[in-house]
Motif scaffolding. Structure first.
Motif, PDB file in Angstrom:
ATOM      1  N   ALA A 130       0.824  -1.212   0.000  1.00  0.00           N
ATOM      2  CA  ALA A 130       0.000   0.000   0.000  1.00  0.00           C
ATOM      3  C   ALA A 130       0.855   1.257   0.000  1.00  0.00           C
ATOM      4  CB  ALA A 130      -0.928  -0.006   1.214  1.00  0.00           C
ATOM      5  N   ALA A 133       2.260   1.687  -3.532  1.00  0.00           N
ATOM      6  CA  ALA A 133       1.205   1.974  -4.507  1.00  0.00           C
ATOM      7  C   ALA A 133       0.727   3.416  -4.392  1.00  0.00           C
ATOM      8  CB  ALA A 133       0.032   1.015  -4.313  1.00  0.00           C
ATOM      9  N   ALA A 134       0.666   3.929  -3.164  1.00  0.00           N
ATOM     10  CA  ALA A 134       0.191   5.291  -2.939  1.00  0.00           C
ATOM     11  C   ALA A 134       1.328   6.304  -2.913  1.00  0.00           C
ATOM     12  CB  ALA A 134      -0.571   5.358  -1.613  1.00  0.00           C
ATOM     13  N   ASN A 135       2.573   5.813  -2.984  1.00  0.00           N
ATOM     14  CA  ASN A 135       3.742   6.682  -2.841  1.00  0.00           C
ATOM     15  C   ASN A 135       3.606   7.545  -1.578  1.00  0.00           C
ATOM     16  OD1 ASN A 135       6.268   7.684  -3.552  1.00  0.00           O
ATOM     17  ND2 ASN A 135       5.408   9.373  -4.756  1.00  0.00           N
ATOM     18  N   ALA A 136       3.155   6.903  -0.505  1.00  0.00           N
ATOM     19  CA  ALA A 136       2.898   7.600   0.756  1.00  0.00           C
ATOM     20  C   ALA A 136       4.153   7.654   1.613  1.00  0.00           C
ATOM     21  CB  ALA A 136       1.778   6.901   1.515  1.00  0.00           C
ATOM     22  N   ALA A 139       2.335   4.059   6.081  1.00  0.00           N
ATOM     23  CA  ALA A 139       1.167   3.181   5.953  1.00  0.00           C
ATOM     24  C   ALA A 139       0.818   2.665   7.340  1.00  0.00           C
ATOM     25  CB  ALA A 139       1.472   2.014   5.018  1.00  0.00           C
ATOM     26  N   ASP A 181       1.641  12.325   4.597  1.00  0.00           N
ATOM     27  CA  ASP A 181       0.885  11.655   3.541  1.00  0.00           C
ATOM     28  C   ASP A 181       0.751  10.193   3.956  1.00  0.00           C
ATOM     29  OD1 ASP A 181      -0.262  10.696   1.262  1.00  0.00           O
ATOM     30  OD2 ASP A 181       1.457  11.075  -0.044  1.00  0.00           O
ATOM     31  N   VAL A 183      -1.387   6.418   4.182  1.00  0.00           N
ATOM     32  CA  VAL A 183      -2.348   5.508   3.585  1.00  0.00           C
ATOM     33  C   VAL A 183      -2.768   4.505   4.659  1.00  0.00           C
ATOM     34  CG1 VAL A 183      -0.513   3.991   2.684  1.00  0.00           C
ATOM     35  CG2 VAL A 183      -2.815   3.885   1.711  1.00  0.00           C
TER      36      VAL A 183
END
Length: 215
Positions: A130, A133-136, A139, A181, A183
């Motif tokens: 995750a 995928a979200a470039n967060a 997580a 940021d 996720v």
């Protein structure tokens, strides 16, 4: 073909260098709800409770370290590097995370508490998937409407940002997360895996679910 191991004796994950993960067992609290004892060292099914958590976390990471602020010799007996908070006064899990971020040798750091002996075997895989995928920046695990902020995967380069937050007096995890940021990763299918053991009654109940000597 024989599997290779990391210097800490953990299986080589095969991850690219920029995606390697240091696991951190958070054991820096005072265990006030357990009568002031070091919770992770309390026996569960014939072994320290932390041994069950470590057994589940170790195969998922590339290195493993332990954050503890007392009984250091007992924690060192598990065979992993042990370090305390850099901020005194048992400042909470963010202090343990900050200390870990400054010591981890990999770009990503995942945390789990010492009092969660049933943590998911796929915790790291799902958090990492995750995050990328979200470039967060971070997580965090969540079951239904309940986030589990001490089960998180974040980027090591957040150390300075977190240090500034702590130096300003910040202690609440949700406030720090709110500046990032983030996720959230659903683990609705594994809700029971996030149980933590806070009382003697919970310890006794958990012991009924684990065969003696096993995680």
């Amino acid at each position: 073909m024989t599997a290779t191991t990391t210097p800490a004796g953990l299986p080589d994950s095969g991850r690219a260098a920029d995606r390697r993960i240091t696991g951190v067992l958070l054991a820096g609290g005072q265990g006030s709800r357990m009568g002031g004892v070091d919770k992770g060292l309390v026996e569960l099914a014939g072994r320290p409770m932390a041994a069950h958590a470590l057994e589940r976390l170790a195969p998922q990471v590339d290195a493993l370290i332990i954050n503890a602020n007392q009984n250091l010799e007992a924690w060192q007996a598990f065979g992993y590097p042990v370090f305390g908070d850099d901020i005194g006064g048992f400042a909470g899990p963010l202090a343990g995370l900050h200390a870990a971020l400054t010591r981890a040798r990999h770009p990503l750091v995942v945390t789990a508490p010492c009092d969660s002996p049933f943590l998911p075997h796929d915790l790291v895989e799902r958090l990492a998937s995750a995050l990328h995928a979200a470039n967060a920046q971070l997580a965090v695990a969540k079951t239904f409407d309940q986030p589990h902020p001490v089960f998180c995967l974040c980027r090591r380069d957040l150390a300075e940002h977190l240090g500034t937050f702590l130096a300003s007096g910040g202690r609440r995890i949700d406030r720090w997360y709110g500046s990032l940021d983030v996720v959230e990763v659903s683990f609705d299918d594994e809700e029971a895996a996030f149980r933590n053991i806070n009382t003697r009654d919970e310890l006794a109940a958990a012991g009924q679910e684990l065969p003696a000597g096993h995680g």
